[in-house]
Design a protein around this motif. Structure first.
Motif, PDB file in Angstrom:
ATOM      1  N   PRO A   8       0.806  -1.232   0.000  1.00 25.24           N
ATOM      2  CA  PRO A   8       0.000   0.000   0.000  1.00 25.24           C
ATOM      3  C   PRO A   8       0.838   1.282   0.000  1.00 25.24           C
ATOM      4  O   PRO A   8       0.491   2.249  -0.678  1.00 25.24           O
ATOM      5  N   PHE A   9       1.948   1.292   0.726  1.00 19.81           N
ATOM      6  CA  PHE A   9       2.815   2.466   0.783  1.00 19.81           C
ATOM      7  C   PHE A   9       3.317   2.817  -0.617  1.00 19.81           C
ATOM      8  O   PHE A   9       3.284   3.973  -1.041  1.00 19.81           O
ATOM      9  N   VAL A  10       3.743   1.810  -1.352  1.00 22.18           N
ATOM     10  CA  VAL A  10       4.237   2.008  -2.719  1.00 22.18           C
ATOM     11  C   VAL A  10       3.083   2.381  -3.645  1.00 22.18           C
ATOM     12  O   VAL A  10       3.230   3.232  -4.517  1.00 22.18           O
ATOM     13  N   GLY A  11       1.931   1.759  -3.441  1.00 22.28           N
ATOM     14  CA  GLY A  11       0.763   2.076  -4.262  1.00 22.28           C
ATOM     15  C   GLY A  11       0.371   3.539  -4.157  1.00 22.28           C
ATOM     16  O   GLY A  11       0.100   4.197  -5.169  1.00 22.28           O
ATOM     17  N   ILE A  29       6.496  14.367  -3.595  1.00 27.40           N
ATOM     18  CA  ILE A  29       6.085  13.553  -2.441  1.00 27.40           C
ATOM     19  C   ILE A  29       6.093  12.075  -2.820  1.00 27.40           C
ATOM     20  O   ILE A  29       6.595  11.232  -2.070  1.00 27.40           O
ATOM     21  N   GLY A  30       5.548  11.748  -3.990  1.00 26.16           N
ATOM     22  CA  GLY A  30       5.542  10.356  -4.440  1.00 26.16           C
ATOM     23  C   GLY A  30       6.953   9.796  -4.583  1.00 26.16           C
ATOM     24  O   GLY A  30       7.244   8.684  -4.146  1.00 26.16           O
ATOM     25  N   ALA A  31       7.840  10.572  -5.184  1.00 23.20           N
ATOM     26  CA  ALA A  31       9.233  10.125  -5.356  1.00 23.20           C
ATOM     27  C   ALA A  31       9.917   9.938  -4.007  1.00 23.20           C
ATOM     28  O   ALA A  31      10.652   8.960  -3.805  1.00 23.20           O
ATOM     29  N   LEU A  32       9.696  10.872  -3.072  1.00 24.07           N
ATOM     30  CA  LEU A  32      10.292  10.730  -1.731  1.00 24.07           C
ATOM     31  C   LEU A  32       9.782   9.478  -1.024  1.00 24.07           C
ATOM     32  O   LEU A  32      10.557   8.767  -0.366  1.00 24.07           O
ATOM     33  N   LEU A  33       8.504   9.195  -1.161  1.00 22.66           N
ATOM     34  CA  LEU A  33       7.951   7.980  -0.548  1.00 22.66           C
ATOM     35  C   LEU A  33       8.575   6.725  -1.154  1.00 22.66           C
ATOM     36  O   LEU A  33       8.852   5.759  -0.443  1.00 22.66           O
ATOM     37  N   ILE A  71      12.040   6.415   0.353  1.00 16.36           N
ATOM     38  CA  ILE A  71      11.915   5.931   1.733  1.00 16.36           C
ATOM     39  C   ILE A  71      11.625   4.437   1.743  1.00 16.36           C
ATOM     40  O   ILE A  71      12.257   3.670   2.468  1.00 16.36           O
ATOM     41  N   TYR A  72      10.674   4.009   0.935  1.00 18.66           N
ATOM     42  CA  TYR A  72      10.344   2.590   0.860  1.00 18.66           C
ATOM     43  C   TYR A  72      11.560   1.773   0.445  1.00 18.66           C
ATOM     44  O   TYR A  72      11.863   0.732   1.040  1.00 18.66           O
ATOM     45  N   THR A  73      12.260   2.251  -0.589  1.00 20.37           N
ATOM     46  CA  THR A  73      13.425   1.531  -1.103  1.00 20.37           C
ATOM     47  C   THR A  73      14.498   1.398  -0.026  1.00 20.37           C
ATOM     48  O   THR A  73      15.089   0.323   0.147  1.00 20.37           O
ATOM     49  N   GLU A 121      15.670  -6.349   3.884  1.00 20.72           N
ATOM     50  CA  GLU A 121      16.243  -7.498   3.173  1.00 20.72           C
ATOM     51  C   GLU A 121      17.603  -7.868   3.735  1.00 20.72           C
ATOM     52  O   GLU A 121      17.911  -9.048   3.891  1.00 20.72           O
ATOM     53  N   LYS A 122      18.442  -6.873   4.072  1.00 18.51           N
ATOM     54  CA  LYS A 122      19.748  -7.154   4.658  1.00 18.51           C
ATOM     55  C   LYS A 122      19.600  -7.843   5.999  1.00 18.51           C
ATOM     56  O   LYS A 122      20.328  -8.785   6.311  1.00 18.51           O
TER      57      LYS A 122
END
Length: 156
Positions: A83-86, A134-138, A141-143, A150-151
């Protein structure tokens, strides 16, 4: 899907706000909202941020198509499950389409949000620009958090 609806809402709000500026203000006219900080300033831009690549409409059309294709691909691949990415991708779609509509029908982008940071006059922008940032910053952040997760998962 709800995330595409976010993009549609951004597009509608962006175009409505720009229409109001075009209909009620002359280019260059400014209305002070917060003295020394926030103004509504009617401006036009034929380029990208900070007026880069002015007059290169075909370049922007091409970039828009590529960006939308990539974003829709990731919306289908990741956005449905995260959802965060969506939400982030929905904001990017809405912002991308908002400025695309301006370029397509006006040949320029309507900007009107003018912020001063101390003595620095930040370039005038609009709701589509805000949504894109805002979308790019989110997404960033998600990445960052996803790669840390994952690490931890790989080492644990």
């Amino acid at each position: 899907m709800i995330y595409y609806a976010i993009g549609l809402i951004v597009l509608i709000l962006d175009q409505l706000s720009k229409w109001m500026i075009v209909k009620t203000m002359a280019v260059g006219e400014s209305i002070e909202l917060v003295p020394g900080v926030l103004y509504i300033t009617s401006s036009r831009n034929t380029g990208a941020a900070w007026s880069m690549l002015e007059g290169q409409l075909w370049f922007f059309y091409l970039v828009t198509v590529v960006v939308l294709a990539v974003v829709i691909y990731y919306m289908q691949k990741i956005g449905r499950r995260q959802p965060f990415v969506g939400v982030a991708l929905g904001l990017v779609i809405g912002g991308t389409l908002g400025n695309f509509v301006d370029r397509l029908f006006r040949g320029e982008v309507v900007d009107f949000i003018h912020v001063y940071l101390g003595s620095y006059s930040y370039p005038v922008f609009n709701l589509a620009d805000s949504s894109l940032v805002i979308g790019a910053l989110l997404i960033v952040i998600y990445t960052l958090f996803d790669s840390k997760k994952e690490k931890r998962h790989d080492s644990g």
